[in-house]
Design a protein around this motif. Structure first.
Motif, PDB file in Angstrom:
ATOM      1  N   ILE A 164       0.839  -1.203   0.000  1.00 13.87           N
ATOM      2  CA  ILE A 164       0.000   0.000   0.000  1.00 13.87           C
ATOM      3  C   ILE A 164       0.873   1.253   0.000  1.00 13.87           C
ATOM      4  O   ILE A 164       0.595   2.219  -0.721  1.00 13.87           O
ATOM      5  N   ASP A 165       1.935   1.247   0.807  1.00 12.67           N
ATOM      6  CA  ASP A 165       2.844   2.397   0.828  1.00 12.67           C
ATOM      7  C   ASP A 165       3.512   2.600  -0.527  1.00 12.67           C
ATOM      8  O   ASP A 165       3.701   3.736  -0.974  1.00 12.67           O
ATOM      9  N   ALA A 166       3.865   1.498  -1.187  1.00 15.76           N
ATOM     10  CA  ALA A 166       4.479   1.602  -2.513  1.00 15.76           C
ATOM     11  C   ALA A 166       3.493   2.178  -3.523  1.00 15.76           C
ATOM     12  O   ALA A 166       3.860   3.009  -4.361  1.00 15.76           O
ATOM     13  N   ARG A 167       2.237   1.763  -3.448  1.00 24.48           N
ATOM     14  CA  ARG A 167       1.214   2.312  -4.353  1.00 24.48           C
ATOM     15  C   ARG A 167       1.006   3.799  -4.115  1.00 24.48           C
ATOM     16  O   ARG A 167       0.858   4.581  -5.054  1.00 24.48           O
ATOM     17  N   ARG A 168       0.953   4.195  -2.846  1.00 31.57           N
ATOM     18  CA  ARG A 168       0.776   5.611  -2.526  1.00 31.57           C
ATOM     19  C   ARG A 168       1.947   6.436  -3.044  1.00 31.57           C
ATOM     20  O   ARG A 168       1.762   7.529  -3.588  1.00 31.57           O
ATOM     21  N   LYS A 169       3.160   5.935  -2.865  1.00 31.39           N
ATOM     22  CA  LYS A 169       4.338   6.654  -3.341  1.00 31.39           C
ATOM     23  C   LYS A 169       4.313   6.773  -4.860  1.00 31.39           C
ATOM     24  O   LYS A 169       4.608   7.840  -5.414  1.00 31.39           O
ATOM     25  N   ASP A 170       3.946   5.691  -5.538  1.00 32.74           N
ATOM     26  CA  ASP A 170       3.870   5.703  -6.999  1.00 32.74           C
ATOM     27  C   ASP A 170       2.804   6.696  -7.477  1.00 32.74           C
ATOM     28  O   ASP A 170       3.028   7.449  -8.414  1.00 32.74           O
ATOM     29  N   ALA A 171       1.638   6.702  -6.822  1.00 33.94           N
ATOM     30  CA  ALA A 171       0.575   7.624  -7.210  1.00 33.94           C
ATOM     31  C   ALA A 171       0.988   9.069  -6.969  1.00 33.94           C
ATOM     32  O   ALA A 171       0.661   9.959  -7.756  1.00 33.94           O
ATOM     33  N   THR A 172       1.719   9.319  -5.899  1.00 34.58           N
ATOM     34  CA  THR A 172       2.193  10.673  -5.624  1.00 34.58           C
ATOM     35  C   THR A 172       3.197  11.116  -6.678  1.00 34.58           C
ATOM     36  O   THR A 172       3.166  12.262  -7.141  1.00 34.58           O
ATOM     37  N   LEU A 173       4.093  10.219  -7.081  1.00 31.98           N
ATOM     38  CA  LEU A 173       5.084  10.566  -8.098  1.00 31.98           C
ATOM     39  C   LEU A 173       4.449  10.817  -9.457  1.00 31.98           C
ATOM     40  O   LEU A 173       4.906  11.676 -10.215  1.00 31.98           O
ATOM     41  N   ARG A 174       3.379  10.064  -9.780  1.00 29.16           N
ATOM     42  CA  ARG A 174       2.690  10.266 -11.058  1.00 29.16           C
ATOM     43  C   ARG A 174       1.763  11.466 -11.026  1.00 29.16           C
ATOM     44  O   ARG A 174       1.281  11.905 -12.054  1.00 29.16           O
ATOM     45  N   GLY A 175       1.483  11.983  -9.833  1.00 28.46           N
ATOM     46  CA  GLY A 175       0.623  13.157  -9.717  1.00 28.46           C
ATOM     47  C   GLY A 175      -0.850  12.828  -9.553  1.00 28.46           C
ATOM     48  O   GLY A 175      -1.688  13.704  -9.627  1.00 28.46           O
ATOM     49  N   ASN A 176      -1.178  11.568  -9.327  1.00 32.00           N
ATOM     50  CA  ASN A 176      -2.579  11.178  -9.154  1.00 32.00           C
ATOM     51  C   ASN A 176      -3.066  11.393  -7.734  1.00 32.00           C
ATOM     52  O   ASN A 176      -4.255  11.381  -7.486  1.00 32.00           O
ATOM     53  N   ARG A 177      -2.168  11.562  -6.809  1.00 28.68           N
ATOM     54  CA  ARG A 177      -2.528  11.692  -5.400  1.00 28.68           C
ATOM     55  C   ARG A 177      -2.174  13.106  -4.944  1.00 28.68           C
ATOM     56  O   ARG A 177      -1.030  13.536  -5.060  1.00 28.68           O
ATOM     57  N   PRO A 178      -3.158  13.820  -4.403  1.00 27.75           N
ATOM     58  CA  PRO A 178      -2.870  15.181  -3.955  1.00 27.75           C
ATOM     59  C   PRO A 178      -1.935  15.173  -2.744  1.00 27.75           C
ATOM     60  O   PRO A 178      -1.976  14.267  -1.914  1.00 27.75           O
TER      61      PRO A 178
END
Length: 82
Positions: free
Chosen positions: A29-43
């Protein structure tokens, strides 16, 4: 059959399995959150629900399309009597 030792062993095995599962799930889950943050999908900022609603309203109606618009109009008609 159900001695104190076997019950303790069962609970111990359950706790260890749950701990290992939690560790790997949290890691993914932490890896997914980090990936989403890097791609700009997560505020990056945390918004309250009032701020989220205000932000969505400012984006316009294109993001707030009501669910009724996606349901065919025939679904709202009463069934015909026979």
């Amino acid at each position: 059959m159900n001695t104190a030792g076997s019950v303790a062993y069962g609970w111990g095995a359950l706790i260890v399995a749950a701990g290992v599962s939690f560790y790997y799930a949290k890691k993914e889950i932490d890896a997914r959150r980090k990936d989403a943050t890097l791609r700009g999908n997560r505020p990056l900022e945390k918004l309250s629900w009032e701020e989220k609603i205000a932000q969505q309203a400012s984006l316009g109606d294109k993001n707030l399309k009501p669910i009724q618009d996606s349901i065919p109009k025939e679904a709202f008609k009463p069934p015909e009597a026979k």
